[in-house]
Design a protein around this motif. Sequence first.
Motif, PDB file in Angstrom:
ATOM      1  N   SER A   1       0.853  -1.185   0.000  1.00  0.00           N
ATOM      2  CA  SER A   1       0.000   0.000   0.000  1.00  0.00           C
ATOM      3  C   SER A   1       0.887   1.232   0.000  1.00  0.00           C
ATOM      4  O   SER A   1       1.743   1.402   0.876  1.00  0.00           O
ATOM      5  CB  SER A   1      -0.903   0.009   1.238  1.00  0.00           C
ATOM      6  N   LEU A   2       0.683   2.083  -0.995  1.00  0.00           N
ATOM      7  CA  LEU A   2       1.544   3.265  -1.122  1.00  0.00           C
ATOM      8  C   LEU A   2       0.839   4.295  -1.995  1.00  0.00           C
ATOM      9  O   LEU A   2       0.162   3.937  -2.958  1.00  0.00           O
ATOM     10  CB  LEU A   2       2.890   2.871  -1.743  1.00  0.00           C
ATOM     11  N   PHE A   3       1.018   5.570  -1.649  1.00  0.00           N
ATOM     12  CA  PHE A   3       0.470   6.627  -2.509  1.00  0.00           C
ATOM     13  C   PHE A   3       1.333   7.877  -2.392  1.00  0.00           C
ATOM     14  O   PHE A   3       2.093   8.060  -1.444  1.00  0.00           O
ATOM     15  CB  PHE A   3      -0.990   6.941  -2.154  1.00  0.00           C
ATOM     16  N   ALA A   4       1.228   8.709  -3.409  1.00  0.00           N
ATOM     17  CA  ALA A   4       1.812  10.045  -3.396  1.00  0.00           C
ATOM     18  C   ALA A   4       0.664  11.024  -3.619  1.00  0.00           C
ATOM     19  O   ALA A   4      -0.469  10.617  -3.906  1.00  0.00           O
ATOM     20  CB  ALA A   4       2.871  10.177  -4.482  1.00  0.00           C
ATOM     21  N   TYR A   5       0.959  12.308  -3.487  1.00  0.00           N
ATOM     22  CA  TYR A   5      -0.100  13.287  -3.724  1.00  0.00           C
ATOM     23  C   TYR A   5       0.511  14.597  -4.182  1.00  0.00           C
ATOM     24  O   TYR A   5       1.695  14.888  -3.953  1.00  0.00           O
ATOM     25  CB  TYR A   5      -0.942  13.504  -2.457  1.00  0.00           C
ATOM     26  N   GLU A   6      -0.308  15.362  -4.870  1.00  0.00           N
ATOM     27  CA  GLU A   6       0.103  16.705  -5.286  1.00  0.00           C
ATOM     28  C   GLU A   6      -1.123  17.599  -5.329  1.00  0.00           C
ATOM     29  O   GLU A   6      -2.201  17.188  -5.778  1.00  0.00           O
ATOM     30  CB  GLU A   6       0.807  16.684  -6.638  1.00  0.00           C
ATOM     31  N   PRO A   7      -0.978  18.822  -4.843  1.00  0.00           N
ATOM     32  CA  PRO A   7      -2.121  19.725  -4.849  1.00  0.00           C
ATOM     33  C   PRO A   7      -2.383  20.236  -6.252  1.00  0.00           C
ATOM     34  O   PRO A   7      -1.527  20.183  -7.137  1.00  0.00           O
ATOM     35  CB  PRO A   7      -1.665  20.861  -3.925  1.00  0.00           C
ATOM     36  N   LYS A   8      -3.570  20.743  -6.473  1.00  0.00           N
ATOM     37  CA  LYS A   8      -3.839  21.446  -7.719  1.00  0.00           C
ATOM     38  C   LYS A   8      -2.877  22.620  -7.828  1.00  0.00           C
ATOM     39  O   LYS A   8      -2.403  23.163  -6.821  1.00  0.00           O
ATOM     40  CB  LYS A   8      -5.286  21.924  -7.749  1.00  0.00           C
ATOM     41  N   PHE A   9      -2.574  23.012  -9.044  1.00  0.00           N
ATOM     42  CA  PHE A   9      -1.570  24.052  -9.279  1.00  0.00           C
ATOM     43  C   PHE A   9      -1.824  25.294  -8.427  1.00  0.00           C
ATOM     44  O   PHE A   9      -0.907  25.854  -7.817  1.00  0.00           O
ATOM     45  CB  PHE A   9      -1.550  24.418 -10.762  1.00  0.00           C
ATOM     46  N   GLU A  10      -3.072  25.721  -8.365  1.00  0.00           N
ATOM     47  CA  GLU A  10      -3.386  26.937  -7.615  1.00  0.00           C
ATOM     48  C   GLU A  10      -3.350  26.732  -6.103  1.00  0.00           C
ATOM     49  O   GLU A  10      -3.457  27.698  -5.344  1.00  0.00           O
ATOM     50  CB  GLU A  10      -4.754  27.491  -8.032  1.00  0.00           C
ATOM     51  N   ASN A  11      -3.206  25.476  -5.658  1.00  0.00           N
ATOM     52  CA  ASN A  11      -3.163  25.190  -4.213  1.00  0.00           C
ATOM     53  C   ASN A  11      -1.796  24.712  -3.755  1.00  0.00           C
ATOM     54  O   ASN A  11      -1.679  24.105  -2.688  1.00  0.00           O
ATOM     55  CB  ASN A  11      -4.202  24.118  -3.857  1.00  0.00           C
ATOM     56  N   ASP A  12      -0.757  24.956  -4.549  1.00  0.00           N
ATOM     57  CA  ASP A  12       0.540  24.364  -4.216  1.00  0.00           C
ATOM     58  C   ASP A  12       1.206  25.005  -3.000  1.00  0.00           C
ATOM     59  O   ASP A  12       2.259  24.548  -2.554  1.00  0.00           O
ATOM     60  CB  ASP A  12       1.489  24.404  -5.416  1.00  0.00           C
ATOM     61  N   ASP A  13       0.616  26.074  -2.458  1.00  0.00           N
ATOM     62  CA  ASP A  13       1.129  26.623  -1.195  1.00  0.00           C
ATOM     63  C   ASP A  13       0.443  25.987   0.013  1.00  0.00           C
ATOM     64  O   ASP A  13       0.747  26.319   1.158  1.00  0.00           O
ATOM     65  CB  ASP A  13       0.958  28.140  -1.148  1.00  0.00           C
ATOM     66  N   TYR A  14      -0.475  25.053  -0.240  1.00  0.00           N
ATOM     67  CA  TYR A  14      -1.196  24.306   0.800  1.00  0.00           C
ATOM     68  C   TYR A  14      -1.974  25.222   1.754  1.00  0.00           C
ATOM     69  O   TYR A  14      -2.192  24.887   2.905  1.00  0.00           O
ATOM     70  CB  TYR A  14      -0.236  23.409   1.593  1.00  0.00           C
ATOM     71  N   GLU A  15      -2.383  26.382   1.238  1.00  0.00           N
ATOM     72  CA  GLU A  15      -3.213  27.258   2.051  1.00  0.00           C
ATOM     73  C   GLU A  15      -4.688  26.925   1.825  1.00  0.00           C
ATOM     74  O   GLU A  15      -5.108  26.622   0.715  1.00  0.00           O
ATOM     75  CB  GLU A  15      -2.938  28.725   1.692  1.00  0.00           C
ATOM     76  N   SER A  16      -5.443  26.970   2.887  1.00  0.00           N
ATOM     77  CA  SER A  16      -6.855  26.594   2.842  1.00  0.00           C
ATOM     78  C   SER A  16      -7.631  27.517   1.903  1.00  0.00           C
ATOM     79  O   SER A  16      -7.399  28.737   1.893  1.00  0.00           O
ATOM     80  CB  SER A  16      -7.446  26.670   4.242  1.00  0.00           C
ATOM     81  N   PRO A  17      -8.544  26.916   1.107  1.00  0.00           N
ATOM     82  CA  PRO A  17      -8.816  25.479   0.936  1.00  0.00           C
ATOM     83  C   PRO A  17      -7.830  24.846  -0.040  1.00  0.00           C
ATOM     84  O   PRO A  17      -7.357  25.498  -0.961  1.00  0.00           O
ATOM     85  CB  PRO A  17     -10.232  25.469   0.382  1.00  0.00           C
ATOM     86  N   VAL A  18      -7.539  23.553   0.179  1.00  0.00           N
ATOM     87  CA  VAL A  18      -6.570  22.838  -0.653  1.00  0.00           C
ATOM     88  C   VAL A  18      -7.270  21.652  -1.312  1.00  0.00           C
ATOM     89  O   VAL A  18      -7.884  20.831  -0.623  1.00  0.00           O
ATOM     90  CB  VAL A  18      -5.377  22.340   0.177  1.00  0.00           C
ATOM     91  N   THR A  19      -7.158  21.558  -2.609  1.00  0.00           N
ATOM     92  CA  THR A  19      -7.659  20.395  -3.339  1.00  0.00           C
ATOM     93  C   THR A  19      -6.458  19.575  -3.792  1.00  0.00           C
ATOM     94  O   THR A  19      -5.531  20.114  -4.411  1.00  0.00           O
ATOM     95  CB  THR A  19      -8.495  20.807  -4.554  1.00  0.00           C
ATOM     96  N   ILE A  20      -6.474  18.289  -3.467  1.00  0.00           N
ATOM     97  CA  ILE A  20      -5.292  17.443  -3.673  1.00  0.00           C
ATOM     98  C   ILE A  20      -5.644  16.238  -4.534  1.00  0.00           C
ATOM     99  O   ILE A  20      -6.666  15.574  -4.320  1.00  0.00           O
ATOM    100  CB  ILE A  20      -4.707  16.987  -2.326  1.00  0.00           C
ATOM    101  N   ASN A  21      -4.796  15.984  -5.501  1.00  0.00           N
ATOM    102  CA  ASN A  21      -4.893  14.766  -6.307  1.00  0.00           C
ATOM    103  C   ASN A  21      -4.037  13.688  -5.654  1.00  0.00           C
ATOM    104  O   ASN A  21      -2.834  13.899  -5.436  1.00  0.00           O
ATOM    105  CB  ASN A  21      -4.385  15.025  -7.727  1.00  0.00           C
ATOM    106  N   PHE A  22      -4.631  12.557  -5.377  1.00  0.00           N
ATOM    107  CA  PHE A  22      -3.900  11.441  -4.778  1.00  0.00           C
ATOM    108  C   PHE A  22      -3.538  10.432  -5.866  1.00  0.00           C
ATOM    109  O   PHE A  22      -4.387  10.029  -6.666  1.00  0.00           O
ATOM    110  CB  PHE A  22      -4.730  10.788  -3.679  1.00  0.00           C
TER     111      PHE A  22
END
Length: 447
Positions: A195-216
Amino acid sequence: MKKALLLLVFIIITSCYQETSIAVEGDFTTTYVNAKESVPVVIKIDSKITGADTYQWTFEGGSPSTSNLKNPGEVLYDKQGTYTIKLRASNADGESKEISKTVVIRDGINIDFTSEIIKSNYSPVEVILTNNTAGEGLTYKWDFQDGMPANFTGKIPPNVVFSIPGDHTITLTVSNGLETQKVTKIITVAPLLVSLFAYEPKFENDDYESPVTINFINKSISATKYKWTFEGGNPAVSTEENPIAAFTSVGTHEVTLEVSNDKTSQIFKSTIIVQPDTNLRILTNIKLGINSAHNNNNIGAMYSTTTRQVYKANEINDENSSLIDIVFQGLNSNLTYNKFISPDQANNYGFLPLKNAQSTIFVNSQNLCNCGLNFTETQFDAMVNDNLIKSLNISYSAAGEQQFGLTYPRIILFKTQDGRKGAIKIKDMVKNGTSSYILCDIKVQKQ
């Protein structure tokens, strides 16, 4: 007297004839053609019989089954067994001889077996083996690479279990006592479940400031089912392979992925840290070239705060031209005449026009605009959210758009067409002939 003489001659002739009677003698041999003793078998008959006039051959189980030739040649056997070859040889003198020999015909070897995996090829893999090899008097030896058991002797093997990932050979060796053949098949065991995963936020959320939408991004191995749990996320759970989740509350959120197949399951966890929303995008070390640098495709003079990219002349197209909201005009390589201009005015300042160009207000000179603006370098450096800039009244004035010379650091204020306010800090102005440029930081509102 004459009769007595005739009788004497008859007795002498008869006596001589009996003494010269021809006996039937000799033998015959059998030979396996090409030394092949398993069906189909060809036996060559080589007769050494002498004194015979007639021959009666009987070939039990053979083809032909009989013959009256002195040398019948070759006989074919297509079934396993022990068979008798008989010969009765005789002559006109009434002499005869009978000879019997046996030949052993062994079963041919035609290996035929199947392997069937129970459930799936995820470890551990259990395999059913079915031996369809026909024949009598055969011996069987099985070898199972890294299997349990490792080997077996007999026609019907037990089920075999393979636990180690990779390719494993199953080898069946069959012998009829003289000949030996083998057949190998391969069983592939899938990699162990991970079991393993990585993730990356949407381009406009790459500062991880709320709200954050993330692709897993699922990186699990040998999994067929997925169960995601997003602590504080939306959705809270998902069974998709590569889900998308949004996080609005500030803090640390645990993400759990439980994967499984028909044999086992495994869990992997990670955390997402959501920062408070500053509503400020901070962009650093932006190089903007003078007009010649841009038009010669060396250093771009146009920038988009949406895509966060600098564009040279040959990089601008119908898709990205409408996203450009900052244009720098450097009139000469000495950097003595500079200004930021609205994208929809680019064609008036030595650039090609932009399709669907935006309108951006720039205050190149705060001290000349007479608009009550005095945003300093110190304020720019201290700005970690949009509190300082959101109350500024940034509006167009002819005085405010005035050019500036080789003077830095310098603060330029701007307001985009969609209402976002921002500030540009020129940190350096580099003279390099037709490739001269300025180096700046940009802080702009997100909304």
